[in-house]
Design an enzyme around this catalytic site. Structure first.
Site, short mmCIF file in Angstrom:
data_model
loop_
_atom_site.label_atom_id
_atom_site.label_comp_id
_atom_site.label_asym_id
_atom_site.label_seq_id
_atom_site.Cartn_x
_atom_site.Cartn_y
_atom_site.Cartn_z
N HIS A 140 -15.23 -2.98 1.41
CA HIS A 140 -15.74 -3.56 0.18
C HIS A 140 -16.33 -4.94 0.43
CE1 HIS A 140 -12.14 -1.05 -0.43
NE2 HIS A 140 -13.00 -0.36 -1.14
S1 FES Z 1 -12.76 -5.28 1.65
FE1 FES Z 1 -11.61 -3.73 0.65
S2 FES Z 1 -10.33 -3.08 2.23
FE2 FES Z 1 -11.41 -4.67 3.19
#
Ligand code: FES
Ligand code: HEM
Lengths: 175, 412
Positions: A140
């Protein structure tokens, strides 16, 4: 109710007391009976026993990194360059979402040892990527710096430093 | 209309356990509005899909091994060695997607025709509970083949609970049975994946019970007024539902036989590796809208709360929608907003499948905000200000007024 029976005192009856006492005891008993069914899901003794990992640092060249397994989790062992260390120390702590000086995250500055699990939702970040020269989590989009501190993205905390010690100059024990 | 069995055996049983009468009432004489469209077929299709999942699942479990060293190979063994194993597994894997397609259409149907409004609030709630259980079941099922997506999907989703303040980490360790997703996790997921579908069966029975208590809604949203408005379930709707099923099975078969991996991820054919996350991890398509909402928030706890909130607000629909009129057919403004909402959900699904970067982040946020604005703000306001079209006096009046005169003459 029109008549007052001898058991009644301030509107509290013997029966009320019995209801509450019996109900309360029943609740405690039920909770005690449920507990084993909840507790069985926690880590079992053999899982808890696998708790230390030893790493030989010789052969991990400056600027490179190995991943070892500790308690089923990846641990990054990074041999930092001078430049990495400088970048990590040369940061205004006020800019950090989870402020922590680099010195608090290492025993010897050239060795950065941390759990390779993104503090957002648990993916393994990739090294040498992202905007801060450290790690980047593709899941993410969290960016970590050369000290493994979170700089940008949804992760709330810095990469975790596991408990470890130097057995001698070239060997560490994690856990 | 009471049930009077002729067969002496059936009568003997009926006098002791009135189960045949109950089924007769539910599947035969159940007075159904006579104007139901094909949008009402998806309920029975969902029931069929539940049965398909249970039957294929039970036979898969005869060949599957829930252990980290053997799960992946046991699924390959099903695919290559077990007689018709490929067919059974593809039915189960694609069946899950089909189940969600049908249930999503069923839910949107309910939103369009206002089926959640009094006296059907509990019916709506039970439906949402089924939806939640389905999501839990499908999530745990997807972990079982123990491929890369299985493992990392399980890791990311269980970590959501880590966002809970104070006890989060202990809960995650408890869910895992260790310090990472591992064999204990796989074992318990298999146990629960086997259990939950039967819990769903139980809730489905309550759902249908609630349905039959007040009867089906219909495209006009006007309640049944007299006998003229209804027809018995059998043969009219049994046949209509069977026809719908036949068409649906063609659709299902097209995926099953020609594109069985279209809705899956190639990464799940790589055995799970706890040390390497695939570059682009995405959940199964049916979770994408919620995943997009999770990622729209740049804060861990906030994202998790909003994601669960997206489903929680659906429980409040019966009270948020202030309009007394059920069917969108008579609600000119709501009807348009409904379609915008559908588009918004499709946009969320699309964004959820894209990496979280650049314009996708912006669009994900816009679509997320709109999702909540629709439900929490537009829905209550429109109900207060909209001027509905005149309702038909009854279902019969509505049906007859639409028939062309020539057809009516031919029927006479
Ligand atoms: S940014 Fe969501 S798990 Fe690493
Ligand atoms: C609500 C109904 C159900 C849903 C939505 C569902 C969903 C799923 C999904 C998505 C998978 C992963 C498929 C894949 O990619 O391989 C799966 C696998 C599996 N399911 Fe289910 N399932 C359901 C019911 C059941 C039942 C009742 C059983 C009985 C034990 C079962 C047994 C299995 C087994 C053994 C696997 C692993 C084999 C495989 O991966 O194909 N399922 N399920």
């Amino acid at each position: 109710m029109t008549t007052t029976t001898p058991e009644e005192e301030n509107g509290v009856k013997r029966r009320d007391f019995l209801y509450i006492a019996a109900g309360g005891l029943g609740a405690v008993g039920t909770a005690a009976a449920i507990w084993p069914f909840i507790s069985q899901m926690n880590p079992s003794a053999d899982v808890l026993a696998l708790s230390t990992t030893e790493v030989d640092l010789e052969g991990i060249e400056t600027g490179s990194e190995v991943t070892v397994v500790w308690q089923g989790k990846p641990v990054f062992v990074r041999h930092r360059t001078e430049e990495d260390i400088e970048r990590a120390e040369d940061v205004d702590l006020a800019d950090l979402p989870d402020p922590q000086p680099d010195a608090d995250r290492v025993i010897k500055p050239e060795w950065l040892i941390m759990v390779g699990i993104c503090t957002h939702l648990g993916c393994v970040p990739l090294k040498g990527q992202g905007d801060y020269g450290g790690w980047f989590c593709p899941c993410h989009g969290s960016h970590y710096d050369t000290s493994g501190r979170i700089r940008k993205g949804p992760a709330p905390l810095n990469l975790v430093i596991p408990p470890y010690e130097f057995l001698d100059d070239n060997n560490i024990k994690i856990g | 209309m009471s049930f009077e069995p002729k067969n002496p055996v059936v009568k003997w049983v009926e006098d002791r356990l009135p189960i045949t009468g109950m089924l007769h009432h539910a599947l035969y004489e159940y007075p159904t509005p006579k104007n139901l469209s094909y949008w009402w077929t998806f309920g029975s299709l969902a029931g069929v899909m539940l049965v398909v999942q249970i039957v294929t699942g039970i036979v898969l479990a005869m060949h599957y091994t829930p252990h980290v060293d053997m799960a992946f190979t046991s699924v390959e063994h099903i695919m290559r060695d077990v007689n018709y194993g490929w067919l059974l597994r593809y039915m189960h894997a694609n069946g899950a997607s089909m189940f969600f397609i049908v249930v999503y259409l069923h839910i949107f149907r309910g939103m369009y025709y206002g089926s959640y409004k009094a006296p059907r609030e509990l019916l709506w709630w039970l439906g949402l509970v089924i939806f939640l259980l389905m999501m839990a079941t499908a999530f745990m099922g997807y972990v079982l083949p123990w491929g890369q997506m299985s493992f990392w999907g399980a890791t990311v989703i269980t970590n959501l609970f880590g966002a809970i303040p104070v006890v989060g980490d202990s809960i995650v360790t408890w869910l895992w049975g260790g310090f990472a997703v591992d064999n204990p996790t796989l074992n318990r997921f298999f146990s629960l994946h086997y259990l939950l579908p039967f819990v769903i069966v139980g809730i489905v029975i309550l759902h249908i019970w609630a349905l039959h208590t007040n009867g089906s809604n219909n495209p006009t949203g006007v309640e049944l007024k007299d006998k003229q408005d209804s027809i018995p379930f059998h043969p009219y709707y049994t046949v209509k539902d069977l026809y719908g099923l036949a068409i649906f099975l063609i659709f299902f078969s097209a995926f099953l036989f020609y594109a069985p991996n279209y809705m899956g991820h190639p990464d799940n054919y790589i055995p799970a590796n706890p040390l390497v996350t695939p570059a682009h991890i995405v959940p199964e398509w049916y979770f994408l809208p919620f995943y997009a909402i999770l990622r729209a928030v740049p804060d861990k706890l906030g994202g998790v709360l909003l994601m669960f909130g997206a489903i929680a607000v659906l429980f409040a629909l019966p009270w948020l929608d202030k309009s007394r009129i059920r069917s969108a057919r008579f609600r000119p403004i709501y009807k348009q907003l409904f379609w915008v909402f559908v588009l918004d959900c499709i946009l969320l699904t699309y964004i959820g499948g894209k990496p979280a970067e650049g314009a996708y982040i912006i669009w994900g946020r816009i679509a997320t905000v709109y999702y909540f604005v629709h439900i929490l703000i537009l829905l209550p306001l429109v109900g207060l200000f909209e001027k509905p079209k005149p309702l038909p006096a009854s279902i019969s009046e509505d049906v007859l007024s639409k028939k062309p005169a020539s057809e009516e003459a031919a029927n006479a």
